[in-house]
Write a protein that holds these residues in place. Sequence first.
Motif, PDB file in Angstrom:
ATOM      1  N   LEU A  34       1.135   7.855   7.541  1.00 27.20           N
ATOM      2  CA  LEU A  34       0.480   7.143   6.449  1.00 27.20           C
ATOM      3  C   LEU A  34      -0.349   8.164   5.690  1.00 27.20           C
ATOM      4  N   LYS A  42      -6.647   3.627   4.104  1.00 26.55           N
ATOM      5  CA  LYS A  42      -6.108   3.980   5.419  1.00 26.55           C
ATOM      6  C   LYS A  42      -7.009   3.478   6.545  1.00 26.55           C
ATOM      7  N   ILE A 221       0.998   0.189  -0.380  1.00 28.04           N
ATOM      8  CA  ILE A 221       2.039   1.179  -0.135  1.00 28.04           C
ATOM      9  C   ILE A 221       2.842   1.292  -1.423  1.00 28.04           C
TER      10      ILE A 221
END
Length: 490
Positions: A34, A42, A221
């Motif tokens: 990620l 995050k 995302i």
Amino acid sequence: MPLLEAQALSRSFGSTRALVDMSLTIDSGEIVALMGANGAGKSTFVKILSGILTADSGSVTFKGRPYIAATPSEAAAGGIVTVHQSTDLVGIPGLTVGDALLLNRFVDPRRPFFVSRASVRREAEAMLREAGFELPVERDFAELSAADRQLVAIARALANKAELLILDEPTASLSAVESRRLYGTLRELKSRGIAILYISHRTADLEALADRVAVLRGGRIVQTFGRPVDFTAAIETMIGRPLASARPDARRGEGGPVLELSGARLLAGSEPFDLALRRGEVVAITGVLGAGKSRLLSAIFGHGRLAGGTMRLEGRPYAPSSPREAIEAGVAMAGEDRHRASLMPGGWPGESIAATISLPHLSRWYPSGLVGRRKERARAEDAIARLGIRASGPAASVWTLSGGNQQKVVLARWEVEPGKVLLLDEPFQGVDVGARHDIIGAIRSRTDRATLIATSDPEEAIEVADRVLVMDRHTIRGGMAPERKEDLAS
């Protein structure tokens, strides 16, 4: 069926939307990286999976069942364990490695109140065998390297029967050698079917490990990259603009190039490239491990040679046969591993801050061979004040300093004398955020020279540099928008 599936997760803090309809899947035995800039969301996502936060909306399924954890212990019991960047809470000085491994069991009310050292040793050794690690269980936790502390944290996670291991910037405080060791460990865990969510923006980490790279920006995302990862595109997706876009205070540099490389080849079969650095500008080259960044800096510094092409320094041919020649010409370098390249071993003469700073300048400062300690001390005191080095004074051993302060001393070595070009290889390796801010300020405050930085962390590159270039397979391939190709050499 995915091991974990997050669907349309949202989370706000007041008017700030940390996650916005975020979705991600992870399969068993898969390493998903990620990648996101600071503030991308995050940490919020990790805290939801870890049982520290709950989502405002959306859902998570784990092993095909709805998943909600109210605490980190509930998350661990369910098979999701997070290993945080800082290992300060994994163990403390005075505890052995075995104690640190069994801390969770010591506070379990179902366990016996009294335990023997022999039983601690047996249980700890069993945990390490199960994890596939080799660590001395009787060693004081404080004596472990940062990499070994990470292994203790991972072994504890595996003892909880983790099926999804979340690693938050695990290499941030590791050396390159320690990072590569950790890569091997994680590949072994992957082969055993353990899923890993790897939080990082270091391109070396992603290239070494990731099956997929998911880019998080603005709580969503925005794109996922499979192997082979197009890191130029991934970095631009992460920051939301072309790499060619200048930082707000970007400097163009003054006059003609200080250093020019024309038709440079790092290896006999690699593609040639041109590069020019101007006085006053900071240029960063980013790329994966083995892309050629360190090889380029070494060739400029006389540690090696170009396989082809030419270099010119202030318009004159430049081809140093040794670092001494480079230093005499005005080119300085701080190597990737400061412990091996820049610092004298502990207990040796020259391990003090003052001696470390003066070492490469001794022949010029003291041509008679008699070292003047007063001058050494004065230069060191000035550097300590200017760079904010936390130390008791110039006579302090560099080995008593934190990693960030050690790096400031290494930088100070080249700050005390004027120069033409400064080369910095992974200057933020093992450096905390505060020290990194100080080092970036020191780098950008110098306008009398050109600075070339090699870093595998694109966010660091963007933070420090006026221009960012991307190196791949020993040539410079990106870092400018198509309509501005002339910027590569200028």
